[in-house]
Design a protein around this motif. Structure first.
Motif, PDB file in Angstrom:
ATOM      1  N   ALA A 161      13.327 -12.015   6.254  1.00  0.00           N
ATOM      2  CA  ALA A 161      12.978 -10.960   7.214  1.00  0.00           C
ATOM      3  C   ALA A 161      12.463 -11.561   8.509  1.00  0.00           C
ATOM      4  O   ALA A 161      12.796 -11.095   9.610  1.00  0.00           O
ATOM      5  N   LEU A 162      11.636 -12.608   8.411  1.00  0.00           N
ATOM      6  CA  LEU A 162      11.140 -13.277   9.613  1.00  0.00           C
ATOM      7  C   LEU A 162      12.294 -13.906  10.391  1.00  0.00           C
ATOM      8  O   LEU A 162      12.346 -13.831  11.632  1.00  0.00           O
ATOM      9  N   LEU A 163      13.223 -14.524   9.692  1.00  0.00           N
ATOM     10  CA  LEU A 163      14.387 -15.140  10.332  1.00  0.00           C
ATOM     11  C   LEU A 163      15.189 -14.101  11.101  1.00  0.00           C
ATOM     12  O   LEU A 163      15.582 -14.332  12.261  1.00  0.00           O
ATOM     13  N   LYS A 164      15.412 -12.952  10.504  1.00  0.00           N
ATOM     14  CA  LYS A 164      16.216 -11.920  11.170  1.00  0.00           C
ATOM     15  C   LYS A 164      15.456 -11.279  12.327  1.00  0.00           C
ATOM     16  O   LYS A 164      16.070 -10.864  13.318  1.00  0.00           O
ATOM     17  N   PHE A 165      14.136 -11.207  12.227  1.00  0.00           N
ATOM     18  CA  PHE A 165      13.337 -10.724  13.357  1.00  0.00           C
ATOM     19  C   PHE A 165      13.487 -11.654  14.557  1.00  0.00           C
ATOM     20  O   PHE A 165      13.675 -11.212  15.690  1.00  0.00           O
TER      21      PHE A 165
END
Length: 303
Positions: A161-165
């Motif tokens: 999720a952090l990567l996609k943010f």
């Protein structure tokens, strides 16, 4: 529990049909990808914060109390998520809407099945089929085949999720700059690698890497939506996106069943080999994208 799940499913799939249309209504010409990428990134920031809260809370609960005392905490998360859903419903009512938007909505077809949009229909159907393999068997292979601990899986989802943010808007800008055909071609080539990786991974770390790569590749799927935005009439956009969501989920009726049968009879690798059919099909039809030649305007709406 069945009734709340059904209600939640109706709400989720209704939102799937709306989110891209709402996002594209805010995008300037030539910035469709970056706008959708930015909005998706913000959404994944919420996912990151929620998963982090869940992980930290469960870690604290494990430390402070026994398993049979944790039910109130688990129930709190459902109430917490529901509160945010209701807040989102009130906020969406304040979404900007012009008189022209209202007129278009009043005259728009309820559902669009237009042969001029056939390529979008094919791509979304193939995408949906591929996603069913991933959703049904991606995490399952980590847990069932490689005995991945639940806490490790949650940490991986938090990192994803952090990567996609962080990458949502840059990926969107890349689509705006290089075009849908080039970006989707790269995406489906990497999907091919990912599915082979799931099937042939020698250890759990390679499987983790494949899962994270797949999570990143979901951002590139924005290209299918920006493509239909560029070629469709404005009044056709929302109903065509809704048709795309319907077609993508139509395959949920049979693709997971076939995949599960392959898993039971031939082994865990074969659902992913089966998924390669959809990846190759998507790669083939992506080469037919030609925004300039396929753009249509000022044609009578078809219902």
């Amino acid at each position: 529990a069945i009734i709340p799940i059904l209600i939640a499913s109706v709400g989720y799939h209704s939102w799937l049909q709306l989110q891209y249309a709402l996002g594209l209504s805010l995008a300037r010409h030539g910035e469709e990808g970056s706008t959708l990428g930015r909005l998706q990134g913000i959404g994944f920031l919420g996912t990151f914060l929620a998963l982090l809260l869940v992980w930290l809370t469960l870690q604290g609960a494990d430390w402070l109390m026994a398993d049979n005392e944790q039910d109130p905490i688990l129930r709190f998360f459902w109430v917490f998520a529901g509160t945010f859903a209701v807040a989102g419903a009130f906020i969406i009512r304040r979404f900007p809407e012009s008189a022209r938007d209202r007129q278009i909505a009043a005259n728009a077809p309820k559902i669009t099945w237009d042969p001029h949009y056939w390529l979008y229909y094919v791509l979304t159907t193939l995408d949906g089929s591929r996603q069913q393999i991933y959703f049904a068997f991606g995490l399952f292979v980590l847990v069932e085949r490689f005995d991945a601990p639940a806490k490790n899986v949650i940490l991986m989802l938090i990192f994803a999720a952090l990567l996609k943010f962080l990458l949502g808007e840059p990926v969107g800008r890349m689509i705006d700059r290089y075009g849908e055909r080039r970006v989707l071609t790269v995406a489906y080539c990497l999907h091919f690698v990912t599915f082979l990786g799931f099937a042939l991974a020698p250890n759990v770390w390679v499987a983790y890497a494949c899962y994270l790569l797949y999570q990143f590749l979901t951002l590139l799927s924005i290209g299918t939506t920006t493509y239909i935005k560029k070629v469709a009439k404005r009044e056709d956009l929302a109903p065509t996106l809704a048709m795309g969501v319907s077609l993508a989920h139509l395959t949920a009726i049979f693709v997971p069943v076939i995949g599960a049968t392959l898993w039971d009879t031939l082994g865990y690798r074969f659902p992913f080999y089966f998924g390669l059919i959809f990846v190759v099909g998507s790669l083939y039809f992506t080469q037919k994208i030609d925004v300039a030649a396929q753009t249509i305007r000022d044609r009578p709406s078809e219902i």
